[in-house]
Write a protein that holds these residues in place. Sequence first.
Motif, PDB file in Angstrom:
ATOM      1  N   GLY A   2      47.016  51.068  62.458  1.00  0.00           N
ATOM      2  CA  GLY A   2      45.650  51.508  62.217  1.00  0.00           C
ATOM      3  C   GLY A   2      45.508  52.225  60.889  1.00  0.00           C
ATOM      4  N   ARG A   3      44.295  52.380  60.483  1.00  0.00           N
ATOM      5  CA  ARG A   3      44.021  53.079  59.222  1.00  0.00           C
ATOM      6  C   ARG A   3      44.252  54.566  59.412  1.00  0.00           C
ATOM      7  N   LYS A   4      44.831  55.205  58.432  1.00  0.00           N
ATOM      8  CA  LYS A   4      45.115  56.632  58.510  1.00  0.00           C
ATOM      9  C   LYS A   4      44.297  57.422  57.501  1.00  0.00           C
ATOM     10  N   GLU A   5      43.202  56.858  57.086  1.00  0.00           N
ATOM     11  CA  GLU A   5      42.320  57.550  56.155  1.00  0.00           C
ATOM     12  C   GLU A   5      41.319  58.380  56.942  1.00  0.00           C
ATOM     13  N   PHE A   6      40.874  59.445  56.319  1.00  0.00           N
ATOM     14  CA  PHE A   6      39.866  60.292  56.933  1.00  0.00           C
ATOM     15  C   PHE A   6      38.564  60.131  56.170  1.00  0.00           C
ATOM     16  N   TYR A   7      37.464  60.178  56.902  1.00  0.00           N
ATOM     17  CA  TYR A   7      36.146  60.092  56.290  1.00  0.00           C
ATOM     18  C   TYR A   7      35.355  61.308  56.722  1.00  0.00           C
ATOM     19  N   TRP A   8      34.939  62.111  55.772  1.00  0.00           N
ATOM     20  CA  TRP A   8      34.139  63.297  56.060  1.00  0.00           C
ATOM     21  C   TRP A   8      32.674  62.971  55.811  1.00  0.00           C
ATOM     22  N   TYR A   9      31.839  63.283  56.775  1.00  0.00           N
ATOM     23  CA  TYR A   9      30.408  63.132  56.575  1.00  0.00           C
ATOM     24  C   TYR A   9      29.714  64.329  57.209  1.00  0.00           C
ATOM     25  N   TYR A  10      28.498  64.530  56.817  1.00  0.00           N
ATOM     26  CA  TYR A  10      27.748  65.695  57.267  1.00  0.00           C
ATOM     27  C   TYR A  10      26.517  65.266  58.043  1.00  0.00           C
ATOM     28  N   LYS A  11      26.106  66.144  58.956  1.00  0.00           N
ATOM     29  CA  LYS A  11      24.891  65.892  59.716  1.00  0.00           C
ATOM     30  C   LYS A  11      24.258  67.230  60.052  1.00  0.00           C
ATOM     31  N   LEU A  12      22.959  67.208  60.226  1.00  0.00           N
ATOM     32  CA  LEU A  12      22.237  68.377  60.717  1.00  0.00           C
ATOM     33  C   LEU A  12      22.138  68.253  62.222  1.00  0.00           C
ATOM     34  N   HIS A  13      22.188  69.377  62.913  1.00  0.00           N
ATOM     35  CA  HIS A  13      22.107  69.385  64.371  1.00  0.00           C
ATOM     36  C   HIS A  13      21.086  70.439  64.776  1.00  0.00           C
ATOM     37  N   ALA A  14      20.049  70.016  65.475  1.00  0.00           N
ATOM     38  CA  ALA A  14      19.008  70.924  65.955  1.00  0.00           C
ATOM     39  C   ALA A  14      19.151  71.112  67.460  1.00  0.00           C
ATOM     40  N   THR A  15      18.598  72.187  67.985  1.00  0.00           N
ATOM     41  CA  THR A  15      18.668  72.425  69.425  1.00  0.00           C
ATOM     42  C   THR A  15      17.704  71.531  70.193  1.00  0.00           C
ATOM     43  N   THR A  16      16.651  71.101  69.525  1.00  0.00           N
ATOM     44  CA  THR A  16      15.709  70.162  70.137  1.00  0.00           C
ATOM     45  C   THR A  16      15.550  68.957  69.213  1.00  0.00           C
ATOM     46  N   ALA A  17      15.066  67.861  69.751  1.00  0.00           N
ATOM     47  CA  ALA A  17      14.890  66.641  68.962  1.00  0.00           C
ATOM     48  C   ALA A  17      13.719  66.812  67.991  1.00  0.00           C
ATOM     49  N   ILE A  18      14.030  66.870  66.691  1.00  0.00           N
ATOM     50  CA  ILE A  18      12.985  67.059  65.674  1.00  0.00           C
ATOM     51  C   ILE A  18      13.076  66.053  64.534  1.00  0.00           C
ATOM     52  N   PHE A  19      14.193  65.337  64.431  1.00  0.00           N
ATOM     53  CA  PHE A  19      14.382  64.412  63.319  1.00  0.00           C
ATOM     54  C   PHE A  19      13.975  62.998  63.724  1.00  0.00           C
ATOM     55  N   PRO A  20      13.073  62.359  62.953  1.00  0.00           N
ATOM     56  CA  PRO A  20      12.701  60.978  63.293  1.00  0.00           C
ATOM     57  C   PRO A  20      13.860  60.018  63.022  1.00  0.00           C
ATOM     58  N   THR A  21      14.037  59.050  63.915  1.00  0.00           N
ATOM     59  CA  THR A  21      15.088  58.050  63.727  1.00  0.00           C
ATOM     60  C   THR A  21      14.562  56.935  62.825  1.00  0.00           C
ATOM     61  N   ARG A  22      15.476  56.209  62.208  1.00  0.00           N
ATOM     62  CA  ARG A  22      15.079  55.119  61.302  1.00  0.00           C
ATOM     63  C   ARG A  22      14.550  53.910  62.048  1.00  0.00           C
ATOM     64  N   SER A  23      15.165  53.598  63.167  1.00  0.00           N
ATOM     65  CA  SER A  23      14.857  52.335  63.827  1.00  0.00           C
ATOM     66  C   SER A  23      13.530  52.347  64.581  1.00  0.00           C
ATOM     67  N   ASP A  24      13.364  53.284  65.489  1.00  0.00           N
ATOM     68  CA  ASP A  24      12.161  53.233  66.327  1.00  0.00           C
ATOM     69  C   ASP A  24      11.216  54.422  66.139  1.00  0.00           C
ATOM     70  N   GLY A  25      11.565  55.360  65.271  1.00  0.00           N
ATOM     71  CA  GLY A  25      10.688  56.485  65.000  1.00  0.00           C
ATOM     72  C   GLY A  25      10.719  57.570  66.068  1.00  0.00           C
ATOM     73  N   LYS A  26      11.543  57.389  67.092  1.00  0.00           N
ATOM     74  CA  LYS A  26      11.681  58.435  68.096  1.00  0.00           C
ATOM     75  C   LYS A  26      12.387  59.630  67.465  1.00  0.00           C
ATOM     76  N   LEU A  27      12.380  60.748  68.167  1.00  0.00           N
ATOM     77  CA  LEU A  27      12.999  61.947  67.623  1.00  0.00           C
ATOM     78  C   LEU A  27      14.430  62.105  68.133  1.00  0.00           C
ATOM     79  N   SER A  28      15.254  62.704  67.278  1.00  0.00           N
ATOM     80  CA  SER A  28      16.667  62.921  67.594  1.00  0.00           C
ATOM     81  C   SER A  28      17.043  64.357  67.257  1.00  0.00           C
ATOM     82  N   LYS A  29      18.122  64.854  67.880  1.00  0.00           N
ATOM     83  CA  LYS A  29      18.637  66.177  67.551  1.00  0.00           C
ATOM     84  C   LYS A  29      19.479  66.147  66.271  1.00  0.00           C
TER      85      LYS A  29
END
Length: 81
Positions: A2-29
């Motif tokens: 398997g690959r032994k590389e690491f990938y670091w990425y960042y995300k915001l996390h809210a306590t309630t769903a406030i971020f619109p999703t790209r696909s269906d426009g629903k809200l996500s945390k």
Amino acid sequence: MGRKEFYWYYKLHATTAIFPTRSDGKLSKYKHLGKAGSQTYIDAIEQITARTRIEALDRSIEALRQGLKDLVEETSKYNKE
């Protein structure tokens, strides 16, 4: 093997769903920001920094208002004596 590389990425996390999703426009945390240095990441950091500054100013204003209120109360007590 398997690959032994690491990938670091960042995300915001809210306590309630406030971020619109790209696909269906629903809200996500969660809001994916990608790697450090991406435009989405930079925009999010700038927004967080601005919000932090605004909250600090709000706290300062409230402290000044409370100080003024206390000063007026003390002054009115002094003037009555």
